[in-house]
Scaffold this motif. Structure first.
Motif, mmCIF file in Angstrom:
data_model
loop_
_atom_site.group_PDB
_atom_site.id
_atom_site.type_symbol
_atom_site.label_atom_id
_atom_site.label_comp_id
_atom_site.label_asym_id
_atom_site.label_seq_id
_atom_site.Cartn_x
_atom_site.Cartn_y
_atom_site.Cartn_z
ATOM 1 N N PRO A 147 0.803 -1.233 0.000
ATOM 2 C CA PRO A 147 0.000 0.000 0.000
ATOM 3 C C PRO A 147 0.833 1.280 0.000
ATOM 4 N N MET A 148 2.032 1.227 0.574
ATOM 5 C CA MET A 148 2.874 2.422 0.595
ATOM 6 C C MET A 148 3.254 2.860 -0.820
ATOM 7 N N GLY A 149 3.290 1.922 -1.743
ATOM 8 C CA GLY A 149 3.641 2.255 -3.116
ATOM 9 C C GLY A 149 2.659 3.215 -3.754
ATOM 10 N N GLU A 150 1.364 2.954 -3.577
ATOM 11 C CA GLU A 150 0.338 3.825 -4.154
ATOM 12 C C GLU A 150 0.427 5.233 -3.564
ATOM 13 N N LYS A 151 0.794 5.307 -2.291
ATOM 14 C CA LYS A 151 0.897 6.604 -1.628
ATOM 15 C C LYS A 151 2.133 7.374 -2.098
ATOM 16 N N LEU A 152 3.284 6.699 -2.097
ATOM 17 C CA LEU A 152 4.521 7.382 -2.457
ATOM 18 C C LEU A 152 4.564 7.767 -3.933
ATOM 19 N N ARG A 153 3.973 6.948 -4.778
ATOM 20 C CA ARG A 153 3.964 7.296 -6.202
ATOM 21 C C ARG A 153 3.234 8.619 -6.420
ATOM 22 N N ARG A 154 2.153 8.812 -5.700
ATOM 23 C CA ARG A 154 1.414 10.073 -5.817
ATOM 24 C C ARG A 154 2.255 11.244 -5.313
ATOM 25 N N ILE A 155 3.059 11.015 -4.296
ATOM 26 C CA ILE A 155 3.915 12.079 -3.769
ATOM 27 C C ILE A 155 4.963 12.469 -4.807
ATOM 28 N N VAL A 156 5.608 11.479 -5.386
ATOM 29 C CA VAL A 156 6.652 11.742 -6.384
ATOM 30 C C VAL A 156 6.079 12.467 -7.591
ATOM 31 N N GLU A 157 4.916 12.006 -8.068
ATOM 32 C CA GLU A 157 4.348 12.557 -9.293
ATOM 33 C C GLU A 157 3.517 13.821 -9.077
ATOM 34 N N SER A 158 3.387 14.261 -7.829
ATOM 35 C CA SER A 158 2.567 15.446 -7.548
ATOM 36 C C SER A 158 3.186 16.732 -8.073
ATOM 37 N N ASN A 159 4.479 16.703 -8.312
ATOM 38 C CA ASN A 159 5.196 17.887 -8.774
ATOM 39 C C ASN A 159 6.194 17.457 -9.844
ATOM 40 N N LYS A 160 6.049 17.971 -11.051
ATOM 41 C CA LYS A 160 6.893 17.545 -12.164
ATOM 42 C C LYS A 160 8.268 18.217 -12.159
ATOM 43 N N ASP A 161 8.458 19.179 -11.279
ATOM 44 C CA ASP A 161 9.735 19.891 -11.220
ATOM 45 C C ASP A 161 10.843 18.959 -10.726
ATOM 46 N N TYR A 162 11.989 18.986 -11.404
ATOM 47 C CA TYR A 162 13.095 18.108 -11.012
ATOM 48 C C TYR A 162 13.592 18.421 -9.600
ATOM 49 N N GLY A 163 13.455 19.677 -9.208
ATOM 50 C CA GLY A 163 13.877 20.056 -7.860
ATOM 51 C C GLY A 163 13.101 19.309 -6.788
ATOM 52 N N TRP A 164 11.847 19.016 -7.072
ATOM 53 C CA TRP A 164 11.029 18.258 -6.114
ATOM 54 C C TRP A 164 11.562 16.838 -5.964
ATOM 55 N N LYS A 165 11.909 16.210 -7.084
ATOM 56 C CA LYS A 165 12.451 14.850 -7.005
ATOM 57 C C LYS A 165 13.796 14.839 -6.280
ATOM 58 N N LYS A 166 14.595 15.867 -6.469
ATOM 59 C CA LYS A 166 15.867 15.943 -5.741
ATOM 60 C C LYS A 166 15.630 16.086 -4.241
ATOM 61 N N LYS A 167 14.601 16.852 -3.878
ATOM 62 C CA LYS A 167 14.260 16.994 -2.463
ATOM 63 C C LYS A 167 13.816 15.648 -1.888
ATOM 64 N N LEU A 168 13.057 14.892 -2.670
ATOM 65 C CA LEU A 168 12.603 13.582 -2.212
ATOM 66 C C LEU A 168 13.764 12.613 -2.048
ATOM 67 N N ILE A 169 14.728 12.684 -2.959
ATOM 68 C CA ILE A 169 15.916 11.829 -2.844
ATOM 69 C C ILE A 169 16.617 12.098 -1.514
ATOM 70 N N GLU A 170 16.755 13.367 -1.183
ATOM 71 C CA GLU A 170 17.407 13.722 0.080
ATOM 72 C C GLU A 170 16.574 13.250 1.280
ATOM 73 N N THR A 171 15.249 13.370 1.174
ATOM 74 C CA THR A 171 14.368 12.924 2.255
ATOM 75 C C THR A 171 14.515 11.414 2.478
ATOM 76 N N PHE A 172 14.463 10.663 1.391
ATOM 77 C CA PHE A 172 14.622 9.208 1.503
ATOM 78 C C PHE A 172 16.031 8.837 1.973
ATOM 79 N N TYR A 173 17.011 9.562 1.487
ATOM 80 C CA TYR A 173 18.397 9.326 1.900
ATOM 81 C C TYR A 173 18.544 9.443 3.419
ATOM 82 N N ASN A 174 17.783 10.357 3.983
ATOM 83 C CA ASN A 174 17.833 10.574 5.433
ATOM 84 C C ASN A 174 16.932 9.615 6.216
ATOM 85 N N GLY A 175 16.351 8.643 5.534
ATOM 86 C CA GLY A 175 15.585 7.611 6.218
ATOM 87 C C GLY A 175 14.153 7.974 6.555
ATOM 88 N N ILE A 176 13.602 8.961 5.844
ATOM 89 C CA ILE A 176 12.220 9.382 6.085
ATOM 90 C C ILE A 176 11.347 8.858 4.953
#
Length: 325
Positions: A147-176
């Motif tokens: 179920p987490m997949g359906e939720k996180l996919r919406r988070i990633v795709e909610s903003n098409k800006d590359y800066g948003w994906k870079k922010k998410l990479i850092e968030t995941f990198y930090n274990g969140i």
């Protein structure tokens, strides 16, 4: 470790970088998000600038651009660059052999998603990476078992800006994996999706090819995402295949049919249940589409799809339930 990351412009690409970053304990110096049909252009322009490690993930190969990719990789390797390529799409054995021969470190595994490949190779014991890869694989290769997949996919795709994906990479990198910001975005996305489903009838039609129903859609603006719309429309119409075209490319989705065969026929690729290819709709139909006249473009795509399916045929795909990444 200093490195560049080149990945697919989606959840799987984003997750792949985060898993890799956790493995090497550093974020990339730069990230490029691209498509399989464009990666050869990016590689040809890439300059090390003091960074001699490159990770590439979730980017399949196409016959038409393979030679250019080999040429660009060899040029970078001759400059002292180490290239690691992680992918889960279908590759020809000769592609793996050729890239390996010139020095690319190829990690290819069709049993999982891109992040799953990185996780298996780089840090199989990292519990957080395991959770992220599980969520990613659930939606990327249509397992729908987390179920987490359906939720996180919406988070990633909610903003098409590359800066948003870079922010998410850092968030995941930090274990969140989830936070309050994500929760609010999810609620907003679901609200928009529910409104978006009401406009879909204008954009799709159902055709029958060899006794099998196929949904063919012209891409709309805004939610719902193609993957969610595909599931919804196939369930609603009883279709086994969902096809969408945006004017420049075509994508195929199914839960039971190997649609990669259709994409390959058009010079593209992907994996068995989700694949795509370049397909340029004639200019006049694209112009009509821009002013709200959808039918001519849809009819043209339907003709292309019918011919492809008649040429290739329907081949059932037995989906594997992947529980280990």
């Amino acid at each position: 470790m200093d490195y560049y990351a080149i990945v697919h412009n989606d959840f799987d690409g984003t997750a792949s970088v985060a898993v890799y970053a956790r493995a090497v304990k550093s974020l990339p110096k730069n990230v490029w998000f691209t498509e399989p049909t464009k990666v050869h252009n990016l590689l040809s322009k890439l300059e090390p600038r003091g960074v001699y490690n490159v990770m590439i993930a979730d980017l399949g190969l196409n016959e038409s651009t393979f030679d250019k990719i080999v040429e660009s990789c060899k040029k970078l390797i001759d400059q002292g660059v180490k290239i690691q390529w992680f992918d889960h799409h279908v590759w020809k054995e000769e592609w793996k052999s050729k890239l390996s021969e010139i020095g690319v470190e190829v990690h290819h595994d069709t049993s999982t998603c891109g992040a799953g490949v990185v996780h298996k190779v780089m840090n199989p014991d990292d519990e957080f990476s395991s959770k992220l890869a599980s969520a990613d694989c659930s939606v990327d290769i249509w397992l729908h078992n987390d179920p987490m997949g359906e939720k996180l996919r919406r988070i990633v795709e909610s903003n098409k800006d590359y800066g948003w994906k870079k922010k998410l990479i850092e968030t995941f990198y930090n274990g969140i994996l989830w936070n309050e910001e994500f929760q609010k975005i999810l609620e907003d996305q679901v609200d928009q999706e529910l409104k978006g489903y009401q406009k879909l009838p204008k954009y799709y039609r159902v055709i029958e090819v060899n006794g099998v129903k196929v949904v063919v859609a012209i891409r709309w603006k805004g939610p719902p995402d193609i993957s969610y719309a595909a599931q919804y429309l196939m369930t609603r119409t009883g279709a086994k295949v969902f096809v969408s075209a945006n004017g420049k490319a075509i994508s195929f989705r199914s839960s039971t049919i190997n649609v990669r065969l259709f994409a390959a026929k058009l010079g593209g690729g992907g994996h068995p249940l989700a694949a795509g290819a370049s397909l340029e709709i004639p200019l006049i139909y694209r112009i009509l589409r821009r002013i709200g006249i959808i039918s001519p473009a849809n009819k043209w795509v339907c003709n292309v799809v019918t011919k492809v399916i008649n040429d290739v045929g329907f081949k059932e795909y037995q989906q594997k339930d992947i529980t280990q990444h």
